[in-house]
Design a protein around this motif. Sequence first.
Motif, mmCIF file in Angstrom:
data_model
loop_
_atom_site.group_PDB
_atom_site.id
_atom_site.type_symbol
_atom_site.label_atom_id
_atom_site.label_comp_id
_atom_site.label_asym_id
_atom_site.label_seq_id
_atom_site.Cartn_x
_atom_site.Cartn_y
_atom_site.Cartn_z
ATOM 1 N N UNK A 49 29.052 56.098 40.176
ATOM 2 C CA UNK A 49 28.177 57.163 40.691
ATOM 3 C C UNK A 49 27.734 58.117 39.595
ATOM 4 N N UNK A 50 28.697 58.538 38.759
ATOM 5 C CA UNK A 50 28.391 59.568 37.779
ATOM 6 C C UNK A 50 29.188 59.322 36.501
ATOM 7 N N UNK A 51 28.553 59.589 35.379
ATOM 8 C CA UNK A 51 29.175 59.428 34.070
ATOM 9 C C UNK A 51 28.962 60.708 33.274
ATOM 10 N N UNK A 52 30.065 61.282 32.789
ATOM 11 C CA UNK A 52 29.986 62.459 31.918
ATOM 12 C C UNK A 52 30.415 62.056 30.517
ATOM 13 N N UNK A 53 29.580 62.412 29.543
ATOM 14 C CA UNK A 53 29.836 62.062 28.140
ATOM 15 C C UNK A 53 29.967 63.347 27.332
ATOM 16 N N UNK A 54 31.033 63.438 26.541
ATOM 17 C CA UNK A 54 31.258 64.605 25.682
ATOM 18 C C UNK A 54 31.415 64.137 24.243
ATOM 19 N N UNK A 55 30.650 64.731 23.349
ATOM 20 C CA UNK A 55 30.787 64.415 21.921
ATOM 21 C C UNK A 55 30.235 65.575 21.108
ATOM 22 N N UNK A 56 30.865 65.853 19.975
ATOM 23 C CA UNK A 56 30.477 67.000 19.148
ATOM 24 C C UNK A 56 29.545 66.630 18.004
ATOM 25 N N UNK A 57 29.327 65.333 17.791
ATOM 26 C CA UNK A 57 28.706 64.858 16.553
ATOM 27 C C UNK A 57 27.277 64.365 16.786
ATOM 28 N N UNK A 58 26.586 64.058 15.690
ATOM 29 C CA UNK A 58 25.251 63.466 15.753
ATOM 30 C C UNK A 58 25.278 62.088 15.082
ATOM 31 N N UNK A 59 24.235 61.309 15.279
ATOM 32 C CA UNK A 59 24.200 59.929 14.792
ATOM 33 C C UNK A 59 23.965 59.907 13.283
ATOM 34 N N UNK A 60 24.813 59.156 12.574
ATOM 35 C CA UNK A 60 24.671 58.960 11.140
ATOM 36 C C UNK A 60 24.465 57.474 10.844
ATOM 37 N N UNK A 61 23.977 57.181 9.667
ATOM 38 C CA UNK A 61 23.656 55.798 9.315
ATOM 39 C C UNK A 61 24.879 54.891 9.398
ATOM 40 N N UNK A 62 26.030 55.388 8.968
ATOM 41 C CA UNK A 62 27.244 54.564 8.975
ATOM 42 C C UNK A 62 27.706 54.215 10.388
ATOM 43 N N UNK A 63 27.213 54.935 11.393
ATOM 44 C CA UNK A 63 27.582 54.654 12.786
ATOM 45 C C UNK A 63 26.944 53.366 13.310
ATOM 46 N N UNK A 64 25.794 52.997 12.756
ATOM 47 C CA UNK A 64 24.980 51.921 13.339
ATOM 48 C C UNK A 64 25.665 50.560 13.282
ATOM 49 N N UNK A 65 26.633 50.398 12.402
ATOM 50 C CA UNK A 65 27.337 49.112 12.257
ATOM 51 C C UNK A 65 28.154 48.759 13.481
ATOM 52 N N UNK A 66 28.607 49.773 14.256
ATOM 53 C CA UNK A 66 29.529 49.483 15.347
ATOM 54 C C UNK A 66 29.303 50.295 16.612
ATOM 55 N N UNK A 67 28.429 51.308 16.579
ATOM 56 C CA UNK A 67 28.216 52.169 17.743
ATOM 57 C C UNK A 67 26.942 51.732 18.453
ATOM 58 N N UNK A 68 27.102 50.905 19.475
ATOM 59 C CA UNK A 68 26.052 50.030 19.976
ATOM 60 C C UNK A 68 24.923 50.706 20.741
ATOM 61 N N UNK A 69 25.038 51.942 21.123
ATOM 62 C CA UNK A 69 23.959 52.585 21.868
ATOM 63 C C UNK A 69 22.891 53.203 20.973
ATOM 64 N N UNK A 70 23.150 53.287 19.661
ATOM 65 C CA UNK A 70 22.288 54.080 18.804
ATOM 66 C C UNK A 70 21.347 53.221 17.952
#
Length: 336
Positions: A49-70
């Motif tokens: 029904x509902x999904x809450x997402x909490x994160x303090x950071x922003x997308x960086x180039x090194x994230x793209x290797x494994x963080x599949x939504x970005x």
Amino acid sequence: MTDRYSRQELFKPIGKHGQQKMEAKHVLILGCGALGSANAEGLARAGIRKLTIIDRDYVEQSNLQRQQLFTEQDWLEQIPKAVAAKTRLQAINSTIKIEAYVLDASYASLEPLLKDVDLVIDATDNFDTRLMMNDLMQKLEKPWIFGSCVGSTGMSYTILPNVTPCLQCILDATPISGATCDSVGIIYPTVQMVVAHQQAEALKLLVEDFQALRTKMVTFDLWNNYYHTMNMERAKKNECPSCGENPTYRYLDYENQTKTEILCGRNTVQIRNKRHVSMVELAKRLTSVGKVKQNDFLVSVEYDSYRVVFFQDGRALIHGTNSIDAAKKIYYQLTG
């Protein structure tokens, strides 16, 4: 839309009845990096029904290797991870409600968001936040699913207040490495293996098939072909400050929270906590990150454009920034 979840409903342990239960549930994911983004996508596709997402950071180039939504565009525009995830997930499933919060989770900021949450999934990058969350989940009596991965190794455990050992019990009974992705790296299959275990347990909880829940902690090393489950029943302690007979929830107390301050005129941020860090082990780990110096009182490391100094009393100085957010990010990248 009747065909959307048909294949999931054909799976007998879920069925139409389980799907209806799932469509009434609210899940909160703390952290939207590798584990968080994959868990968020799985739950969005499953039709909660509902999904809450909490994160303090922003997308960086090194994230793209494994963080599949970005995407690369998210990186180029420095979009906050929670915001980028919400945009992508709404495109995947427009029928569910998604709330995204760009914040550094604390006891004060997290507790109000948990009022109608049925399940929390751990996708954080540090044990300070996990221990705070562990106390909060025990206090509010809400289930949560621990997950951690680095290199080719990972682990997962489902924590049920008043039933299973809590995270504090597990840490007291099981030595856990302080290695981080920034010090030893990580491969994408490791993320997917942890997420597979977290997602399976989440589905069981959401459809209320409690008998099917895994009662053991899973640990693995994909590169070295190791897979093990550990019975944690004996880890539960009556005197545990989080889940024992007389809990004190010490990680919710101000005195036990990580504190930060900008040192005037020094382009330096000081971070203080009460978590003991072995200077010998820390120096050994940091040699893979940068040039390390060590004496009887401290360990320092040159990391990117920063110099980070760790003291035996639990303090750390991050030289080269006046940003508390940047300093905390660097600190957790190095300490785990």
